[in-house]
Design a protein around this motif. Sequence first.
Motif, PDB file in Angstrom:
ATOM      1  N   LEU A  84       0.823  -1.204   0.000  1.00 21.27           N
ATOM      2  CA  LEU A  84       0.000   0.000   0.000  1.00 21.27           C
ATOM      3  C   LEU A  84       0.863   1.263   0.000  1.00 21.27           C
ATOM      4  N   ALA A  85       1.974   1.248   0.746  1.00 19.10           N
ATOM      5  CA  ALA A  85       2.850   2.419   0.768  1.00 19.10           C
ATOM      6  C   ALA A  85       3.469   2.655  -0.607  1.00 19.10           C
ATOM      7  N   LEU A  86       3.864   1.575  -1.277  1.00 21.32           N
ATOM      8  CA  LEU A  86       4.420   1.704  -2.627  1.00 21.32           C
ATOM      9  C   LEU A  86       3.358   2.262  -3.573  1.00 21.32           C
ATOM     10  N   LEU A  87       2.120   1.782  -3.428  1.00 17.00           N
ATOM     11  CA  LEU A  87       1.036   2.286  -4.267  1.00 17.00           C
ATOM     12  C   LEU A  87       0.879   3.796  -4.118  1.00 17.00           C
ATOM     13  N   SER A  88       1.077   4.310  -2.916  1.00 14.00           N
ATOM     14  CA  SER A  88       0.872   5.747  -2.687  1.00 14.00           C
ATOM     15  C   SER A  88       1.846   6.586  -3.500  1.00 14.00           C
ATOM     16  N   LEU A  89       2.990   6.001  -3.892  1.00  8.54           N
ATOM     17  CA  LEU A  89       3.938   6.739  -4.735  1.00  8.54           C
ATOM     18  C   LEU A  89       3.378   6.971  -6.138  1.00  8.54           C
ATOM     19  N   LEU A 100      -1.597   6.670   3.262  1.00  8.69           N
ATOM     20  CA  LEU A 100      -0.642   6.595   4.376  1.00  8.69           C
ATOM     21  C   LEU A 100      -1.333   6.836   5.711  1.00  8.69           C
ATOM     22  N   GLU A 101      -2.308   7.750   5.744  1.00  7.49           N
ATOM     23  CA  GLU A 101      -3.051   7.949   6.993  1.00  7.49           C
ATOM     24  C   GLU A 101      -3.940   6.740   7.274  1.00  7.49           C
ATOM     25  N   GLY A 102      -4.438   6.096   6.218  1.00  4.39           N
ATOM     26  CA  GLY A 102      -5.212   4.872   6.404  1.00  4.39           C
ATOM     27  C   GLY A 102      -4.370   3.756   7.017  1.00  4.39           C
ATOM     28  N   PRO A 111       6.638  12.816   8.216  1.00  5.09           N
ATOM     29  CA  PRO A 111       6.263  13.260   6.863  1.00  5.09           C
ATOM     30  C   PRO A 111       6.341  12.127   5.851  1.00  5.09           C
ATOM     31  N   GLU A 112       5.634  12.303   4.753  1.00  2.00           N
ATOM     32  CA  GLU A 112       5.542  11.281   3.715  1.00  2.00           C
ATOM     33  C   GLU A 112       6.916  10.776   3.273  1.00  2.00           C
ATOM     34  N   ALA A 113       7.869  11.703   3.090  1.00  2.00           N
ATOM     35  CA  ALA A 113       9.207  11.289   2.649  1.00  2.00           C
ATOM     36  C   ALA A 113       9.868  10.387   3.688  1.00  2.00           C
ATOM     37  N   ASP A 114       9.635  10.662   4.975  1.00  2.00           N
ATOM     38  CA  ASP A 114      10.214   9.836   6.035  1.00  2.00           C
ATOM     39  C   ASP A 114       9.578   8.449   6.072  1.00  2.00           C
ATOM     40  N   VAL A 115       8.286   8.374   5.742  1.00  5.55           N
ATOM     41  CA  VAL A 115       7.615   7.073   5.683  1.00  5.55           C
ATOM     42  C   VAL A 115       8.286   6.203   4.619  1.00  5.55           C
ATOM     43  N   MET A 338     -14.019   6.537  -6.869  1.00  3.10           N
ATOM     44  CA  MET A 338     -13.558   7.281  -8.043  1.00  3.10           C
ATOM     45  C   MET A 338     -12.774   8.540  -7.687  1.00  3.10           C
ATOM     46  N   ASP A 339     -12.793   8.912  -6.391  1.00  3.08           N
ATOM     47  CA  ASP A 339     -12.007  10.074  -5.974  1.00  3.08           C
ATOM     48  C   ASP A 339     -10.515   9.756  -5.938  1.00  3.08           C
ATOM     49  N   ALA A 340     -10.175   8.467  -5.888  1.00  6.58           N
ATOM     50  CA  ALA A 340      -8.763   8.094  -5.825  1.00  6.58           C
ATOM     51  C   ALA A 340      -8.059   8.475  -7.128  1.00  6.58           C
ATOM     52  N   ASP A 341      -6.905   9.111  -6.986  1.00  5.19           N
ATOM     53  CA  ASP A 341      -6.130   9.539  -8.158  1.00  5.19           C
ATOM     54  C   ASP A 341      -4.824   8.763  -8.183  1.00  5.19           C
ATOM     55  N   LEU A 342      -4.777   7.729  -9.025  1.00  2.24           N
ATOM     56  CA  LEU A 342      -3.577   6.896  -9.155  1.00  2.24           C
ATOM     57  C   LEU A 342      -2.867   7.156 -10.474  1.00  2.24           C
ATOM     58  N   SER A 343      -3.044   8.369 -10.997  1.00  2.00           N
ATOM     59  CA  SER A 343      -2.523   8.676 -12.327  1.00  2.00           C
ATOM     60  C   SER A 343      -0.996   8.824 -12.344  1.00  2.00           C
ATOM     61  N   GLY A 344      -0.365   8.839 -11.178  1.00  6.19           N
ATOM     62  CA  GLY A 344       1.094   8.960 -11.149  1.00  6.19           C
ATOM     63  C   GLY A 344       1.804   7.734 -11.689  1.00  6.19           C
ATOM     64  N   ILE A 345       1.081   6.628 -11.867  1.00  3.95           N
ATOM     65  CA  ILE A 345       1.708   5.406 -12.373  1.00  3.95           C
ATOM     66  C   ILE A 345       1.814   5.446 -13.892  1.00  3.95           C
TER      67      ILE A 345
END
Length: 422
Positions: A84-89, A100-102, A111-115, A338-345
């Motif tokens: 899940l953490a990798l997915l957030s990238l 990450l909060e989930g 912070p996100e970078a530290d995670v 549908m609010d999820a934005d995974l377009s960074g992949i």
Amino acid sequence: MGPAWLWLLGVGILASVLCQPFPAHADKNLGVPQAPSDQHSEPAPAHRKITPTITNFALRLYKQLAAETTGNIFFSPVSISTTLALLSLGAQADTPTQILEGLGFNLTETPEADVHRGFQSLIHTLNWPSPKLELKVGSSLFLDKQLKPQQHFLDTIRELYGAFAFSANFTDSATTGRQINDYVRKQTYGQVVDCLQELTQDTLMVLLNYVFFKAKWKHPFNRYQSQKQESFSVDERTSLRVPMMHQKEMHRFLYDQEVACTVLQIEYSGNAQALLILPDPGKMEQVEAALQPETLRKWGQLLLPSLLDLHLPRVSISGTHDLEEILPHIGLTNIFNMDADLSGITGQLNKTISRVSHKAAVDMSERGTEAGAASGLLSQPQALNATSAPHSHFNRPFLVLLWEMTTQSLLFLGKVVNPVAG
């Protein structure tokens, strides 16, 4: 609406087999294993910032699974949280924060970078070669040949998660599914088979995470003392005859009168240990309700070594958990709409995750333990009475927590209701 495109898959395996001395640096006064103390005032490893959160996530997920599952439970918190953490990238807008909060991270404190640096440190440390412990953690990305992944995403997951991308032909979903299953089987030395099921023709990407762990009991059970079948009470109405292992050895254990359970710590050679929790008859739900990080810490401070007459069943179980119904109940809601934005992949919008599967198996025998787990997310268009006496008899359902000690990470967590369910 675009096509389905993502299945995230996590895999884990645990095995233990021979006798080796326990490392002298292990801190045996804590339930959550402690890393070796450093003689120098170097900064704490980055993984220390994330492993308590993974443990807390594991206990929250376990309770939700226990509320909906009557049989065996077994999963890898490290595998699921890493996936899940990798997915957030690959997520954009608010979605990385939601993921990450989930998982339970306070992004103000960490912070996100530290995670992500924490996961990078965790993976690096778990992969560090050891003569007493075989441990391998890795991630791989399988992309349909028609997709053009974002180079920044590929570079980032390689740097932080050691993940490599492969091109695949998802038009032939059956062949590609077999290829990915073969890849998992090879990476996990044959312990995880057929982890990827029902790969649909509109799937265009699979993200795979695996954990392989092979260790050895510090005190192996004598196979010649473990031949007889004994009764194991699955529930009030059902008893089975199962192979029961037996030994008289020094182990750290306690009886918690308030929670109504016996807690036993069994050591592996190398930096690993198992914590087995045996509720008093009829007290499983009470013990499950008490499963908190502070309870684990309390037990760790109270565990005392004693010569123990131990009866423990051979365990060979597997289970498949579909987590898409479970994760929203513990805070991971928005990645499924549908609010999820995974377009960074790949740069494409309107893709959501509608399937999260996790397969796990464990085999515990005289010489040690083997376990495997696989978790996956499929993305589709939205439209689709014990006492503290030295006799400990595990002849009824019990909990298993398997730790890697250097990182203080909970590799596996489960409940054995039927030890021979297969």
